[in-house]
Design an enzyme around this catalytic site. Structure first.
Site, mmCIF file in Angstrom:
data_model
loop_
_atom_site.group_PDB
_atom_site.id
_atom_site.type_symbol
_atom_site.label_atom_id
_atom_site.label_comp_id
_atom_site.label_asym_id
_atom_site.label_seq_id
_atom_site.Cartn_x
_atom_site.Cartn_y
_atom_site.Cartn_z
ATOM 1 N N TYR A 89 15.029 5.842 2.503
ATOM 2 C CA TYR A 89 13.699 5.424 2.954
ATOM 3 C C TYR A 89 13.668 5.309 4.477
ATOM 4 O O TYR A 89 12.816 5.913 5.144
ATOM 5 C CB TYR A 89 13.326 4.077 2.298
ATOM 6 C CG TYR A 89 12.087 3.462 2.889
ATOM 7 C CD1 TYR A 89 10.846 4.063 2.713
ATOM 8 C CD2 TYR A 89 12.156 2.286 3.637
ATOM 9 C CE1 TYR A 89 9.705 3.511 3.280
ATOM 10 C CE2 TYR A 89 11.025 1.734 4.200
ATOM 11 C CZ TYR A 89 9.798 2.353 4.019
ATOM 12 O OH TYR A 89 8.679 1.802 4.584
ATOM 13 N N THR A 145 8.931 1.627 10.021
ATOM 14 C CA THR A 145 9.523 0.475 9.336
ATOM 15 C C THR A 145 10.748 -0.070 10.058
ATOM 16 O O THR A 145 11.480 0.685 10.719
ATOM 17 C CB THR A 145 9.943 0.890 7.905
ATOM 18 O OG1 THR A 145 10.718 -0.158 7.319
ATOM 19 C CG2 THR A 145 10.809 2.146 7.899
HETATM 20 N N1 UFG Z 1 14.252 -11.007 -2.384
HETATM 21 C C1 UFG Z 1 14.654 -11.876 -3.378
HETATM 22 N N2 UFG Z 1 14.039 -11.758 -4.601
HETATM 23 C C2 UFG Z 1 13.068 -10.848 -4.877
HETATM 24 C C3 UFG Z 1 12.665 -9.980 -3.840
HETATM 25 C C4 UFG Z 1 13.286 -10.086 -2.611
HETATM 26 O O1 UFG Z 1 15.540 -12.717 -3.186
HETATM 27 O O2 UFG Z 1 12.560 -10.796 -6.018
HETATM 28 C C5 UFG Z 1 14.846 -11.153 -1.039
HETATM 29 C C6 UFG Z 1 15.538 -9.898 -0.539
HETATM 30 O O3 UFG Z 1 16.890 -9.884 -0.939
HETATM 31 C C7 UFG Z 1 15.355 -10.048 0.988
HETATM 32 C C8 UFG Z 1 14.008 -10.752 1.105
HETATM 33 O O4 UFG Z 1 13.782 -11.384 -0.143
HETATM 34 O O5 UFG Z 1 16.331 -10.903 1.511
HETATM 35 C C9 UFG Z 1 12.854 -9.803 1.384
HETATM 36 O O6 UFG Z 1 12.855 -8.766 0.426
HETATM 37 P P1 UFG Z 1 11.601 -7.801 0.196
HETATM 38 O O7 UFG Z 1 11.918 -6.947 -0.987
HETATM 39 O O8 UFG Z 1 10.348 -8.596 0.158
HETATM 40 O O9 UFG Z 1 11.538 -6.940 1.517
HETATM 41 P P2 UFG Z 1 12.703 -6.109 2.248
HETATM 42 O O10 UFG Z 1 13.143 -6.916 3.408
HETATM 43 O O11 UFG Z 1 13.738 -5.630 1.312
HETATM 44 O O12 UFG Z 1 11.892 -4.812 2.661
HETATM 45 C C10 UFG Z 1 11.027 -4.792 3.733
HETATM 46 C C11 UFG Z 1 9.968 -3.732 3.518
HETATM 47 C C12 UFG Z 1 10.591 -2.388 3.453
HETATM 48 C C13 UFG Z 1 11.439 -2.181 4.677
HETATM 49 C C14 UFG Z 1 12.434 -3.297 4.844
HETATM 50 C C15 UFG Z 1 13.219 -3.189 6.093
HETATM 51 O O13 UFG Z 1 9.274 -3.996 2.336
HETATM 52 O O14 UFG Z 1 9.581 -1.410 3.381
HETATM 53 O O15 UFG Z 1 11.753 -4.528 4.895
HETATM 54 O O16 UFG Z 1 14.495 -3.709 5.850
HETATM 55 F F1 UFG Z 1 12.115 -1.039 4.561
#
Ligand code: UFG
Length: 325
Positions: A141, A117
């Site tokens: 994680y 990841t």
């Molecule tokens: N976000 C929102 N609202 C939501 C969900 C997400 O504004 O309801 C934003 C988050 O703050 C972030 C972006 O959308 O800026 C993406 O968020 P996600 O939850 O879709 O994904 P992440 O970037 O947090 O996580 C992903 C993978 C993880 C990994 C990570 C690495 O899903 O497994 O990237 O940073 F660890």
């Protein structure tokens, strides 16, 4: 030759299984169904319910099915949950992977593709992340996955054991044939949540933070279509079978999209305004994570086919309409 897919009833694992059977590979799926969905597994694969840490089961499967490669997806994947339950993450990700790697070494299964990841990078300084960018994970994680990378690295040096670790950026979208999609219960991922909000299944999409140092103040990520990610796994598997010993690749398109840009794409696909709520930053979120995937393109000749946010969102939305999780 048979491929063992761990976590094959999950989001990415179920796409992997279709990708393998579509090209005529024999597949055994091992999944404990803790978050996976049985019906997402291709009927052409053999399904076995169980844990990757169950070495007597795994070693028996390796012998009985003539396994030559393992593609390892099984694990826990929700970042905030890992902060609340770190020991569970180290057990499900690090400790279970150690047992699986040991089973491979003991049984002479030398090809291993690992689902890693972008969370291993933490909050990188660089706007484009290469494989050389310092690994400073900021949550359990990311650390649980980085430790598994280290075990793979050490095992490959000590034994006749080869691996490719793929560091995923933001995986989204669904099988273009509509056979499987993101079905994880209590999903937290942006595109899935946005599709749920568009369908009225959640009241609104929360925007987590509007004051980031990014062009529109919202978080920027590199969204990669799950089918392009699966193509990278197939290339990694081929490379291992052809003698690759140890490689790590970033998987993303090298272009960042903000939360607001994703909202616009969802509105374009659905034809309706999306109900949104602006809120505070989510703990542990980096402002921006974009992959430099030049190495993957250069080394494995990876050529993305779905590098278009409208295609990604359309496939995710089509799946969400069919699968009400
Ligand atoms: N976000 C929102 N609202 C939501 C969900 C997400 O504004 O309801 C934003 C988050 O703050 C972030 C972006 O959308 O800026 C993406 O968020 P996600 O939850 O879709 O994904 P992440 O970037 O947090 O996580 C992903 C993978 C993880 C990994 C990570 C690495 O899903 O497994 O990237 O940073 F660890």
């Amino acid at each position: 030759m048979t491929v063992l897919v761990t976590g094959g009833a999950g989001y990415i694992g179920s796409h992997m299984t279709y990708g393998l059977v579509d090209r005529g590979e024999k597949v055994v799926v091992l999944d404990n169904l803790s978050t996976g969905v049985r019906s997402l597994i291709s009927e052409q694969a053999t399904f076995v319910a169980g844990d990757v840490s169950d070495q007597s089961l795994v070693r028996r499967l390796m012998r009985e099915h003539d396994i030559d490669a393992v593609i390892h997806f099984a694990g826990s994947i929700v970042v905030p949950e890992s902060v609340e339950q770190p020991l569970r993450y180290y057990a499900n990700n690090t400790v279970a992977s150690r047992a699986l790697i040991e089973s491979c070494v003991e049984e002479g299964v030398r090809n291993f593709v690992f689902s890693s990841t972008a969370a291993v990078y933490g909050i990188p300084d660089a706007s484009m992340v290469t494989e050389q960018t310092p690994k400073e994970p900021i949550n359990p994680y990311g650390r649980s996955k980085l430790m598994t990378e280290w075990m793979l690295q050490d095992a490959a040096k000590a034994h006749d054991f080869h691996y490719v670790a793929l560091r995923y950026f933001n995986v989204a979208g669904a099988d273009p044939k509509g056979r499987t999609g993101q079905s994880t219960p209590r999903a937290t991922h942006l595109i899935k949540r946005a599709c749920q909000a568009a369908l009225g299944r959640v009241p609104a999409l929360d925007i987590f933070g509007t004051d980031y140092p990014t062009p529109d103040g919202t978080g920027v990520r590199d969204y990669i279509h799950v089918s392009d990610l699966i193509a990278a796994h197939l290339l990694a598997l081929d490379a291992l079978r052809a003698g690759t010993k140890a490689e790590i690749f970033n998987c993303g398109y090298g272009r960042g999209l903000s939360v607001r840009e994703i909202i616009k794409a969802v509105e374009k696909v659905t034809g309706h305004p999306l109900p949104v709520r602006e809120g505070a930053r989510r703990a542990g979120d980096p402002p921006m994570l974009v992959a430099d995937s030049a190495k993957l393109k250069r080394t494995l000749c990876w050529t993305p086919k779905y590098d278009d946010i409208n295609i990604i969102v359309s496939s995710a939305y089509a799946w969400e309409k069919r699968f009400n999780s």
